[in-house]
Design a protein around this motif. Sequence first.
Motif, short mmCIF file in Angstrom:
data_model
loop_
_atom_site.label_atom_id
_atom_site.label_comp_id
_atom_site.label_asym_id
_atom_site.label_seq_id
_atom_site.Cartn_x
_atom_site.Cartn_y
_atom_site.Cartn_z
N LEU A 70 0.82 -1.21 0.00
CA LEU A 70 0.00 0.00 0.00
C LEU A 70 0.85 1.26 0.00
O LEU A 70 0.37 2.35 -0.29
CB LEU A 70 -0.90 0.00 1.24
N GLU A 71 2.14 1.10 0.33
CA GLU A 71 2.98 2.27 0.51
C GLU A 71 3.19 3.08 -0.76
O GLU A 71 3.47 4.27 -0.71
CB GLU A 71 4.35 1.86 1.09
N THR A 72 3.05 2.42 -1.92
CA THR A 72 3.22 3.16 -3.17
C THR A 72 1.96 3.92 -3.57
O THR A 72 2.03 4.85 -4.36
CB THR A 72 3.60 2.21 -4.33
N THR A 73 0.81 3.51 -3.01
CA THR A 73 -0.43 4.13 -3.49
C THR A 73 -1.13 4.97 -2.42
O THR A 73 -1.79 5.95 -2.74
CB THR A 73 -1.41 3.05 -3.97
N VAL A 74 -0.98 4.59 -1.16
CA VAL A 74 -1.68 5.32 -0.10
C VAL A 74 -0.66 6.12 0.70
O VAL A 74 0.24 5.55 1.30
CB VAL A 74 -2.42 4.33 0.83
N SER A 75 -0.79 7.44 0.70
CA SER A 75 0.26 8.24 1.33
C SER A 75 0.07 8.35 2.84
O SER A 75 1.04 8.52 3.57
CB SER A 75 0.32 9.63 0.70
N SER A 76 -1.14 8.22 3.31
CA SER A 76 -1.36 8.35 4.76
C SER A 76 -1.10 7.03 5.47
O SER A 76 -1.70 5.99 5.15
CB SER A 76 -2.79 8.83 5.03
N ARG A 77 -0.21 7.10 6.46
CA ARG A 77 0.15 5.91 7.20
C ARG A 77 -1.05 5.33 7.95
O ARG A 77 -1.27 4.12 7.97
CB ARG A 77 1.26 6.28 8.19
N ALA A 78 -1.83 6.23 8.54
CA ALA A 78 -3.00 5.79 9.31
C ALA A 78 -3.98 5.04 8.42
O ALA A 78 -4.52 4.00 8.79
CB ALA A 78 -3.67 6.99 9.95
N GLU A 79 -4.14 5.57 7.21
CA GLU A 79 -5.08 4.96 6.27
C GLU A 79 -4.59 3.57 5.85
O GLU A 79 -5.36 2.61 5.78
CB GLU A 79 -5.16 5.86 5.04
N ARG A 80 -3.25 3.49 5.61
CA ARG A 80 -2.66 2.19 5.25
C ARG A 80 -2.89 1.17 6.35
O ARG A 80 -3.28 0.03 6.11
CB ARG A 80 -1.14 2.34 5.06
#
Lengths: 248, 265
Positions: free
Chosen positions: B107-117
């Motif tokens: 998810l790290e390449t597509t979702v920038s928010s850590r909390a959301e990931r």
Amino acid sequence: MVRDWLVRIATFCALLLVWQLVAQQMSAAILPTPQRTVNALIALIERGELQTAWGQSAVQVAVAMVLSALLGVGLGVLFGWYRKLDQLFSPLFGSLFLMPRVALIPLIALWFGLQDVAKVMLIMAFSFFEIFFTVRNGVKSVESEYVDVARAYCVPQGRTLRTVVMPAIRPYIITGLRLGLVYALVGVVLAGFFLEANGIGGMIYDLGSNFRTAELMAALFSVMVVGLAVNLGLRQLETRLTPWQVSR
Amino acid sequence: MSTSKIEIDGVGKSYVSGKRRDRKVVNALQGVNLTIAPGGFVSLLGPSGCGKTTLLKCLDGLIPITDGEIRVGGKAIKGPGRDRAFVFQDFRLFPWRSVLGNVCFPLETTVSSRAERETTARKYIEMVGLSAFEKHHPHELSGGMQQRVGIARALAVNPDILLMDEPFGALDAQTRELMQVELLRIWELTGKTVVFVTHSVDEAIFLSQRIAVFSARPGRISAEFDVPFGYPRNEHTVRGDGRFVELRHEIWGLLKGDQNSSFSE
């Protein structure tokens, strides 16, 4: 475990005894007794000579190790990652690695003199390759296993290098540093022999040339202890940083 | 519910093996045709070395094909895509990351928010039943648990298609059966298309709607079978059913014949 240690201690005592018996039959200039050697060690420490010598050597090793680590890890990652680069330059690095590096001393002296710069260069000649090759092989071996995961999940190359390859090669970096440091000790002793005679190498050389054998044995003992400590310390670090890895 | 139909159209994969003198072309796959309906569960079944894993990797785009075309949702695939997720036989978790960290990775390449990931990752960690272990590292988990993490990681990118390469092959028999039931539960829950590679006839029948049987050298599909059971499936009723035994017998016969012919070559 306890039994192993008992055997080890017994062996050590037996060796001491043999040393004592043999030394009694010989001139102190050839083989001093254990007692004389211990006294010499205490005297060397009391006069501060051992500390001064190791202090000088430590600075030389530290500078050389920082440079070797930066260069070795940097180039190791680069060569492991870009196959073309590796194909082009590895024969050169490989043959330098295989060459007895002591043979470089006259050239190093011609180029860099006899002082600290030359010594750092000599130590680097010993430590750099260990770090470089260990790291490069590390990158190559984690490639297929973990890089495929990154590819399967569409992670771009730069990010893969940063978030997959770098943490994956951590154990290789530490192993490389450990080997590099062990070889740096060889380098620093030789530097004291052949370049300006200071540090632990210079001390050993002087003591030997003056037949101060008891002190010489004491100095050698200190080299052994430092070597052991370096190895053990970095092995500890290895298991601490990479608990999943069975130590090699 | 996924909508992407998979069309495998005359796919071939050959590569050159050996050095100079005894260089030869190996046909890992030849003329493979298979259509997989959206939301379907299809097994690729065959002996080791028959090319089933190669086909799965081609489906993911991890290795390029040399012949034919693979279309997902009508579009030819050119490489790995986020509509497909791969589950590896040997789990391939990152040992330096926790369970949560491993599931967050894709998810790290597509979702920038850590909390959301982490929210997304936790949802799938819960789905595979590992919520209590999210802070653990892979080496602290059993094989079965590690593969649950592998499945959660694949689900986290919310792909249409799950490509599973003998995912339970490294597990012991009991864990394996447990994981099969788990997988069916997750499949019914998420509605993904699953392409499942296995060399176990029983596993293929118990799990899938449709089975493509491979034969080796060159790798191709020698037969397709529909599995006559609905879902949810119960292990005991399925394995005790006469149709299970019959289908098992039929597929075994086919595999054996293939093996005999390759022995006599």
